[in-house]
Each structure stands twice: as C-alpha cells, then as structure tokens.
Design an enzyme around this catalytic site. Sequence first.
Site, PDB file in Angstrom:
ATOM      1  CD  GLU A   1      -1.618  -2.367   1.434  1.00  0.00           C
ATOM      2  OE1 GLU A   1      -2.412  -3.450   0.977  1.00  0.00           O
ATOM      3  OE2 GLU A   1      -0.642  -2.636   1.867  1.00  0.00           O
TER       4      GLU A   1
ATOM      5  CG  HIS B   1     -10.151  -8.774   5.753  1.00  0.00           C
ATOM      6  ND1 HIS B   1      -9.138  -9.115   6.475  1.00  0.00           N
ATOM      7  CD2 HIS B   1      -9.714  -8.912   4.572  1.00  0.00           C
ATOM      8  CE1 HIS B   1      -8.177  -9.665   5.890  1.00  0.00           C
ATOM      9  NE2 HIS B   1      -8.558  -9.536   4.581  1.00  0.00           N
TER      10      HIS B   1
END
Length: 326
Positions: free
Chosen positions: A63, A132
């Site tokens: 990321e 998540h």
Amino acid sequence: MDTVRCPGLAESINGTLAELLEQDPRLLLLGEDIGRLGGVFRVTRGLRERFGEDRVRDSLLAESTIIGQAVGMAMSGLVPVCEIQFDAFTFPAVNQLVTQAARIGGRWNGQASPGLVVRIPTGGGFRGVEHHSESNEALFARFPGVSVACPSTGEDADQILRYAVTLGSPVLMYEPIRLYWRRDAVARDPEPARSPTAARVVRRGADLTVVTYGAITHEVLEAAHALACDVDVEVVDLRWVAPIDMATVLDSVRRTGRLLVVHEGSRDVGIGAEIAASVAEHAFDALRGPVRRLAPARRAYPPADFEKDYMVGVQEIKDEVLVMTK
C-alpha cells in the site's frame, strides 16, 4: 416502511469511474488486482478491458507504493484514483498520505496540488475475517490536508467521486462493503445536499436528531420509521466526516432539541465525540437533554461469528431513541 430499489454501491462506483476515465485522459486507476480481477469486490470489473492496462493498473502488494506512486503521478499532472483492498490495509500507507500527500501543497507554497483519490472498502456486516471489517475513518479525519467522505448510497458515491477528482488535494472515500451489492433501501427525503460536501437531511422530524453516516445510515432510517408512531426522528447523513458540515447538524438540533450520534467506528475519540463537543459549544441552549453517542466499544473487531455482538443494530438504535425521549 417504504423501500426503494437502487443500484448497489459497487455498480454506481464502477459506472462513475468509467465515465470519469472517458472524460479525462489524465485520470487513471491504481490498486492491487483492480485490473485483471476487477478488485477484491469487483468494483472495477471490466474497466481494464475497456480502457487498457496503462489506465487501470495492477499494483504491487504494498500500500505504501500505491499511494507513493499516486503522489508522484498527481504532482506530474495526472489524476490517480487508488483502491486499498480493506480499511486496515491503509496503515502501511499512513506516511505517504499524511506526511506527503497532505502536506506537499503547503510545503511547495501552493505551487503543487497533489490531487488524488483513495477508495477504501470499510466496515463490517459481511463476515469478514481478521482485520477486514474495521472502520478507521476517524483516524484520517483529524489530519489537515486530507478530506474524508463516507457515502451511504450510490448516488452520493457518484457525487463524491466527481467532486473529489477536481479538488486538487487528497480525498479518502470510505465505501461500506455491505452496501456494495445491496439493492434495496429505506425511502429518503429527496431534498438534495446544498453542496458537494454538505450533509443531507434524509428524514425530517421534530423530536430528536440522529446524525450518522455510511452503512449504518440504513439501520438508523429503519429504526426511525419503526418508531414513527411514538417519536418523530430527524436523520442527518453527514456524507463527509472531514470536513463535517456542522451547520446542517446545528440547524437540525436547534429544531429538535435532542441529538444522538450513531456510527460504526469505535465510540472513543470518534466522530461522535467531535460532533457532541461542537453542539455543546454552539447549540447548548437549544438542547432539552444530554447529547448521546451510540457506537461499538473500543476493542478489536471480533471474529465473524461474534460480529453481531459488536455492531450497532436497529434494536439498539430504537432503544437509545426511546431512552432519550421518554
């Protein structure tokens, strides 16, 4: 309770991205598996085939490099729209977002405007595993130079995206995962927002204001309709948490005299605390009772089998409203 059929969030975002790619040759998409796979939630499905791999780019599984590349692209005149696979995966990119993207404009005395958009699937309710299902929008809402949006409908996601790509500074759009494929919703008042960053009063009422945003807006509206015979609830959908449209919130609280803030992120040091403080400072004399917050406790998101015990649901919202109005 009236419900309406509407496009899912994923379908709306896909259509908006396609139109933006077609209209602006500077715009491109960047993220893990967004090209060949169409993203982990298939939000970008079909866009690589239509616009090519140079404009719908599969990134490395890192990321920090996604946002780092996007900052350089933006400074070169491109308009990158990034996708981070899950909310908690933004942490490796905090440095690039906060110390680079958010500050370059000031560091260069306004001569550089790194306009980029970061799309972030967020929230629970879909039985996600491990980290998540988090809701970390409050983390980035406190950083100057970063705007944070949290749509609850495809219509709002469309408007937010179209505005975000023109802003010339970083925008994070938190997309509720459980709304990606949801096609039914409680009917809302049709009055549009006053501006692209304004909140919307999605249900008019006289007895109490509920301020909320994101996926849980749907549960709030369901609770408000279920209580309609006893309590006339006004619902304000913030849509953006940085900046927060406090003018709309204050107007509503002055009409109803009561305020409940409901959100999916943890209660402590959250968006609700900021709104409660602002209302206490600017509309204390209008309050008929204390401001209350309804949100999960400050703890890690649990495994999928226990997420219902963590998340705020319709019954909890109804109970809180009744406590405040009886």
